[in-house]
Design a protein around this motif. Structure first.
Motif, PDB file in Angstrom:
ATOM      1  N   ILE A 381       0.915  -1.207   0.059  1.00 39.61           N
ATOM      2  CA  ILE A 381       0.132  -0.033   0.013  1.00 39.61           C
ATOM      3  C   ILE A 381       0.995   1.245  -0.059  1.00 39.61           C
ATOM      4  CG2 ILE A 381      -1.688   1.430   1.336  1.00 39.61           C
ATOM      5  CD1 ILE A 381      -2.754  -1.253   2.712  1.00 39.61           C
ATOM      6  N   LEU A 382       0.668   2.034  -1.041  1.00 34.80           N
ATOM      7  CA  LEU A 382       1.299   3.328  -1.025  1.00 34.80           C
ATOM      8  C   LEU A 382       0.353   4.580  -0.542  1.00 34.80           C
ATOM      9  CD1 LEU A 382       3.482   5.406  -1.985  1.00 34.80           C
ATOM     10  CD2 LEU A 382       2.449   5.545  -4.392  1.00 34.80           C
ATOM     11  N   GLU A 383       0.942   5.130   0.613  1.00 30.14           N
ATOM     12  CA  GLU A 383       0.009   6.340   0.922  1.00 30.14           C
ATOM     13  C   GLU A 383       0.922   7.658   1.032  1.00 30.14           C
ATOM     14  OE1 GLU A 383      -2.707   3.676   4.349  1.00 30.14           O
ATOM     15  OE2 GLU A 383      -0.598   4.277   4.808  1.00 30.14           O
ATOM     16  N   TYR A 384       0.161   8.633   0.661  1.00 30.75           N
ATOM     17  CA  TYR A 384       0.730  10.143   0.781  1.00 30.75           C
ATOM     18  C   TYR A 384      -0.248  11.239   0.871  1.00 30.75           C
ATOM     19  CZ  TYR A 384      -0.876   9.863  -4.198  1.00 30.75           C
ATOM     20  OH  TYR A 384      -1.756   9.695  -5.349  1.00 30.75           O
ATOM     21  N   TRP A 385       0.172  12.288   1.153  1.00 28.64           N
ATOM     22  CA  TRP A 385      -0.730  13.470   1.216  1.00 28.64           C
ATOM     23  C   TRP A 385      -0.597  14.279   0.020  1.00 28.64           C
ATOM     24  CZ3 TRP A 385      -4.617  14.562   4.656  1.00 28.64           C
ATOM     25  CH2 TRP A 385      -4.640  13.793   5.741  1.00 28.64           C
ATOM     26  N   ASP A 386      -1.667  14.800  -0.643  1.00 29.32           N
ATOM     27  CA  ASP A 386      -1.792  15.548  -1.930  1.00 29.32           C
ATOM     28  C   ASP A 386      -2.211  16.845  -1.561  1.00 29.32           C
ATOM     29  OD1 ASP A 386      -2.886  16.392  -4.507  1.00 29.32           O
ATOM     30  OD2 ASP A 386      -1.996  14.575  -5.269  1.00 29.32           O
ATOM     31  N   TYR A 387      -1.551  17.961  -2.262  1.00 30.74           N
ATOM     32  CA  TYR A 387      -2.236  19.265  -1.999  1.00 30.74           C
ATOM     33  C   TYR A 387      -2.022  20.115  -3.403  1.00 30.74           C
ATOM     34  CZ  TYR A 387      -2.596  24.116  -0.386  1.00 30.74           C
ATOM     35  OH  TYR A 387      -3.080  25.494  -0.014  1.00 30.74           O
ATOM     36  N   ARG A 388      -3.136  20.195  -4.288  1.00 29.22           N
ATOM     37  CA  ARG A 388      -3.225  21.131  -5.444  1.00 29.22           C
ATOM     38  C   ARG A 388      -3.173  22.379  -5.226  1.00 29.22           C
ATOM     39  NH1 ARG A 388      -2.546  21.120 -11.015  1.00 29.22           N
ATOM     40  NH2 ARG A 388      -2.380  18.967 -10.874  1.00 29.22           N
ATOM     41  N   ILE A 389      -1.877  23.214  -5.655  1.00 28.58           N
ATOM     42  CA  ILE A 389      -1.446  24.552  -5.368  1.00 28.58           C
ATOM     43  C   ILE A 389      -2.338  25.470  -6.382  1.00 28.58           C
ATOM     44  CG2 ILE A 389       0.143  26.155  -5.494  1.00 28.58           C
ATOM     45  CD1 ILE A 389       2.156  23.887  -4.994  1.00 28.58           C
ATOM     46  N   ASN A 390      -2.614  25.243  -7.588  1.00 27.64           N
ATOM     47  CA  ASN A 390      -3.204  25.757  -8.776  1.00 27.64           C
ATOM     48  C   ASN A 390      -3.571  25.008  -9.840  1.00 27.64           C
ATOM     49  OD1 ASN A 390      -1.029  25.978 -10.606  1.00 27.64           O
ATOM     50  ND2 ASN A 390       0.046  27.269  -9.109  1.00 27.64           N
ATOM     51  N   THR A 391      -4.081  25.521 -10.845  1.00 27.54           N
ATOM     52  CA  THR A 391      -4.549  24.750 -12.204  1.00 27.54           C
ATOM     53  C   THR A 391      -3.814  25.344 -13.194  1.00 27.54           C
ATOM     54  OG1 THR A 391      -6.548  26.029 -12.293  1.00 27.54           O
ATOM     55  CG2 THR A 391      -6.672  24.028 -11.198  1.00 27.54           C
ATOM     56  N   SER A 392      -2.621  25.967 -13.235  1.00 33.06           N
ATOM     57  CA  SER A 392      -2.116  26.700 -14.309  1.00 33.06           C
ATOM     58  C   SER A 392      -1.568  25.476 -15.223  1.00 33.06           C
ATOM     59  CB  SER A 392      -0.804  27.471 -13.862  1.00 33.06           C
ATOM     60  OG  SER A 392       0.137  26.653 -13.120  1.00 33.06           O
ATOM     61  N   ILE A 488       6.534  11.012  -8.994  1.00 32.03           N
ATOM     62  CA  ILE A 488       5.566  11.933  -8.943  1.00 32.03           C
ATOM     63  C   ILE A 488       5.637  12.521 -10.302  1.00 32.03           C
ATOM     64  CG2 ILE A 488       4.963  14.207  -7.866  1.00 32.03           C
ATOM     65  CD1 ILE A 488       6.768  13.361  -5.508  1.00 32.03           C
ATOM     66  N   PHE A 489       4.507  12.236 -11.150  1.00 31.71           N
ATOM     67  CA  PHE A 489       4.371  12.792 -12.291  1.00 31.71           C
ATOM     68  C   PHE A 489       3.147  13.716 -12.353  1.00 31.71           C
ATOM     69  CE2 PHE A 489       6.703   8.675 -14.098  1.00 31.71           C
ATOM     70  CZ  PHE A 489       7.853   9.255 -13.990  1.00 31.71           C
ATOM     71  N   GLY A 490       2.354  13.564 -13.698  1.00 27.25           N
ATOM     72  CA  GLY A 490       1.308  14.424 -13.781  1.00 27.25           C
ATOM     73  C   GLY A 490       1.424  15.700 -14.239  1.00 27.25           C
ATOM     74  N   GLY A 491       0.493  16.609 -13.982  1.00 26.41           N
ATOM     75  CA  GLY A 491       0.175  18.125 -14.088  1.00 26.41           C
ATOM     76  C   GLY A 491       1.195  18.751 -13.204  1.00 26.41           C
ATOM     77  N   HIS A 492       0.526  20.064 -13.096  1.00 30.54           N
ATOM     78  CA  HIS A 492       1.160  21.072 -12.258  1.00 30.54           C
ATOM     79  C   HIS A 492       0.328  22.265 -11.882  1.00 30.54           C
ATOM     80  CE1 HIS A 492       2.362  24.132 -15.051  1.00 30.54           C
ATOM     81  NE2 HIS A 492       2.757  22.894 -16.152  1.00 30.54           N
ATOM     82  N   ASP A 493       0.596  22.990 -10.726  1.00 33.14           N
ATOM     83  CA  ASP A 493       1.644  22.811  -9.822  1.00 33.14           C
ATOM     84  C   ASP A 493       0.599  22.062  -8.519  1.00 33.14           C
ATOM     85  OD1 ASP A 493       3.335  24.254 -10.974  1.00 33.14           O
ATOM     86  OD2 ASP A 493       2.751  26.248 -10.051  1.00 33.14           O
ATOM     87  N   TYR A 494       1.391  21.112  -7.885  1.00 37.12           N
ATOM     88  CA  TYR A 494       0.962  20.411  -6.655  1.00 37.12           C
ATOM     89  C   TYR A 494       2.063  20.168  -5.685  1.00 37.12           C
ATOM     90  CZ  TYR A 494       1.596  15.578  -8.570  1.00 37.12           C
ATOM     91  OH  TYR A 494       2.246  14.523  -9.234  1.00 37.12           O
ATOM     92  N   ALA A 495       1.738  19.724  -4.323  1.00 40.03           N
ATOM     93  CA  ALA A 495       2.658  19.381  -3.649  1.00 40.03           C
ATOM     94  C   ALA A 495       2.330  17.843  -2.912  1.00 40.03           C
ATOM     95  CB  ALA A 495       2.724  20.447  -2.398  1.00 40.03           C
TER      96      ALA A 495
END
Length: 805
Positions: A381-392, A488-495
């Protein structure tokens, strides 16, 4: 009656059989017991009635009395000019200058009757009522209701307990445990003063440490792996209260162990700690217990020591298969950008601690990864916290695990419109399947759990910070089975913050039991003989578990019998002790252990040496008790001579005769109980009486503050007027009646029809001795009462008056 002459006609009913006893005293003198030549009145200080008091009386108070060092020809009554109420007492020691006598108080004034006749020597009256336990070792064998014989201790038949030599040996231990503050007194000597000897008593009780015992139980599907597995422990607000902690940093003063004795530490990491509770992850082994109906049971037990003095969060790197909290700058360089990825440590968007990882610029598969440090398979099991900063940029947050060729699986989360999905990556390129949902919102932290099961199932769940499930998605794929990197892939920006990988365990199947474990504590109180230095020296010593010398005092002088006392005083902050050699001035010591007794204590007899230990007696009593030598005594009075005027006592024995004929039972303390009759043994009498007292205490059923007896006594009289059937049996079988054999049913049956030795009884005036106008010579009635039974039924004075000795 009360000094006023009365007619016997006022005592008896018509046709009753009665006995008149004339005392050899003047009409104005009240003398309770004519077996004793002298009496003296004593006055003691005032104590509450029922108090336990040790009287230290000058022996000169009783001139010419017969005595040994533990007995005397005496009896004590409450002082009265009209009644004769005996007082429970026990002679602890009769020395040259003082007699040490225990009593239970009933006022301040008492009369002591005494004589020089050795046949009336005794060590006390009703002494069992004085103490929680008393054993003078006068019985043929050790009493199993009182003691667990843990060694080969035995009675020598001369009133002593013999404990054979041994090393740190617990010979006897009380069956029951005593609560609260108590004292122990005992008299002891070494068998051979030329050999090493250490002997005394031991107290054993349980205490608690700053430790929580956590039992984790799993009842669910079979686990692929259950050794070195990560297990969450959830503690309640009650569990964490009193534990020093810093909720801001999720640190607490704890250590975690796999064993009760706190010898084997196990790794832990605190995910959360605040006033409402805590979650602590540990790495340990589950134990398989079995299965039933497809449900498998596993369990693990850990011990959390708290208030250790050092705040810590533990080490997630030691707990999880992979752990990254971005708080260690030396590990930042382990992250590599992939293609045009831009990963950057941030302190602006942090879920926990001081740092997190942000993904900036360029969309999937641009990003970065770092080595796990080992090769992992499925069942994780992979667990983490995700925070989307913006949708730029691209709006999909994509995190997962791959091998060195970019093959693997990952979770996808889009906070702005609630997409939740799963990537299957081949050569870093992601094949995404997803579900749509409601808008969650950006600039919030979300917890993501991504499961890669061994059966091919891939499952992702997203929770908000309050633990509410926001969305989930499941798909199946069996293509990849090994993983060496996290990405850590995908779009940006997030933490991303607090990434961890653990072995697969569905925590919804876990239950917890959190208790405070108890630890045994043993404290020995020993003295030794001169010339054999051990246990901290030749001294009066208090030891902890035979090893730690808590305290000691003054060189030993033990070469013959000495009396000792310990006082056991449990408190909230620890347990205090006093240890005194009663027979040696200034030999006393105090000690304490910083351990609060949470259970009643048991008392044992111990020895450690090369020679046998001899114990004369031991008493255990509840505190408080009082000691006094402030005793005033009158002059000695002689028993009055016979004069022309007599006091007399009139006994109506008709009710007793009726009870005998009707075969009624009498309740007595020393009589044989119902269960003893079934067992045909008196071995368990004391045990049954203890149980009866406990039941009466719980039900609140007593008579005038005294316990109801359990003994049952009836009488067997082979006489045609008393028991025709028994009379015929004796005649038909030619059984001769033994003069002086007690008629108490238990003794009677076991003597005539069993193998019991004779129990001496005496004829009774008015029943089997004397003359009756109705029946003539009463000696034709074979009725005999032993002194113990007569005293119980008729009272001490009645027994003295009515038994024809």
């Amino acid at each position: 009656m009360n000094g006023v002459p009365i007619s016997p006609l006022e005592v008896f009913s018509d046709d009753d059989i009665g006995v008149l006893v004339f005392g050899n005293v003047s009409a104005t003198t009240h003398w309770c017991n004519y077996n004793y030549k002298w009496r003296v009145n004593i006055t003691i200080p005032s104590y509450a009635d029922g108090s336990l008091v040790l009287l230290k009386i000058p022996t000169s108070t009783f001139p010419n009395i017969y005595h040994t060092d533990g007995t005397a020809s005496m009896v004590i009554y409450e002082k009265s000019d009209t009644t004769c109420i005996p007082v429970p007492f026990w002679i602890e020691y009769w020395g040259t200058s003082y007699a040490w006598i225990w009593i239970k108080t009933s006022g301040t004034d008492y009369t002591v009757y005494f004589t020089d006749d050795s046949s009336y020597a005794t060590d006390g009256y009703d002494k069992q009522s004085l103490f929680w336990l008393i054993d003078t070792f006068d019985d043929p064998t050790l009493t199993p209701v009182l003691w667990n014989n843990l060694s080969n201790a035995y009675l020598d038949g001369d009133g002593h307990l013999v404990v054979p030599a041994g090393t740190k040996k617990l010979a006897l231990q009380t069956v029951n445990a005593i609560n609260g503050q108590f004292f122990v007194r005992f008299r002891m000597k070494p068998g051979d003063t030329a050999q090493d000897f250490d002997g005394g008593v031991e107290t054993e009780f349980n205490y608690t440490k700053n430790v929580l015992k956590v039992v984790v139980n799993y009842d669910g599907p079979q686990l692929d792996s259950y050794t070195n597995i990560q297990i969450p422990i959830d503690l309640s607000a009650t569990n964490v209260s009193g534990i020093n902690a810093d909720p801001v940093t999720n640190r607490a003063e704890i250590k975690v162990y796999s064993d009760k004795n706190l010898q084997s530490e196990i790794p832990f990491w605190i995910e959360r700690w605040d006033s409402t509770g805590a979650r602590v992850w540990v790495k340990t082994n589950l134990t398989y217990l079995g299965s039933s109906g497809g449900t498998y049971q596993y369990t693990a037990t850990v011990y959390i020591e708290y208030n250790t003095g050092t705040l810590t969060r533990g080490d997630g790197r030691e707990v999880f298969e992979f752990f990254e909290d971005f708080e260690n700058p030396s590990e930042w360089g382990l992250w590599d950008d992939y293609r045009n990825g831009n990963l950057s440590i941030t302190s602006l968007y942090v879920h926990d601690g001081n740092y997190a990882m942000s993904k900036l610029l360029n969309n999937d598969p641009n990003g970065g990864y770092r080595p796990i440090g080992k090769t992992l398979g499925r069942g994780i099991i992979l667990e983490y916290w995700d925070y989307r900063i913006n949708t730029s940029g691209g709006r999909l947050d994509r995190v997962g695990v791959i091998d060195n060729n970019g093959n693997g699986y990952g979770a996808m989360f889009r906070p702005d419109n609630g997409y939740v999905g799963i990537d299957v990556r081949t050569g870093y390129s992601g094949n995404l399947q997803r579900t749509s949902g409601s808008t969650y919102g950006i600039n919030y932290w979300y917890f993501v759990r991504f499961e890669i099961k061994t059966d091919g199932t891939l499952h992702v769940e997203v929770y908000d910070e309050d633990g509410n499930l926001m969305g989930s998605y499941t798909r199946s794929d069996n293509t990849y089975n090994t993983f060496t990197r996290v990405y850590i892939f995908g779009g940006h920006d997030y933490a991303i913050d607090d990434m961890r990988i653990r072995k697969y365990l569905d925590e919804s199947y876990l239950t917890y039991s959190v208790t405070v474990p108890q630890y045994p504590e043993k404290v020995e109180f020993i003295d030794d003989n001169p010339g054999f230095s051990d246990h901290g020296g030749d001294t009066l010593a208090v030891l902890e578990n035979w090893s730690n010398s808590i305290d000691s005092d003054n060189p030993t002088v033990l070469n013959d019998y000495h009396r000792y006392q310990i006082v056991f005083d449990p408190g909230l902050s620890g347990t205090d002790f006093e240890f005194t050699d009663v027979d040696s001035s200034f030999r006393s010591t105090t000690a304490s252990v910083n351990k609060e007794a949470v259970t009643p204590a048991k008392v044992g007899i111990v020895t450690d040496g090369q020679t046998d230990a001899y114990f004369d007696w031991i008493v255990i009593g509840e505190m408080p008790y009082y000691t006094t030598d402030s005793i005033t005594a009158t002059g000695v009075e002689n028993a009055p001579p016979s004069t022309g005027g007599y006091n007399s006592r009139a006994y109506d024995v008709q009710p007793l005769i009726s009870c005998i004929i009707d075969q009624k039972y009498f309740g007595t303390y020393a009589g044989v109980s119902f269960f003893e009759r079934l067992e045909n043994s008196r071995v368990n009498h004391a045990k049954y009486f203890q149980l009866a007292k406990k039941m009466q205490d719980e039900l609140g059923m007593k008579y005038g503050g005294e316990y109801y007896p359990i003994g049952l006594v009836s009488f067997m009289v082979p006489n045609a007027d008393y028991d025709r059937k028994l009379f015929d049996i004796f005649n038909n079988f030619g059984i001769s009646i033994e003069e002086g054999q007690s008629s108490v049913d238990y003794y009677f049956l076991n003597y005539y029809f069993g193998s019991m030795a004779k129990t001496t009884g005496y004829r009774v005036w008015g029943i089997s001795y004397g003359t009756s106008v109705l029946t003539g010579d009463l000696t034709v009635v074979p009725f005999f009462m032993d002194n113990q039974t007569a005293t119980a039924i008729l009272g001490p004075t009645g027994a003295d008056d009515l038994l024809k000795r």
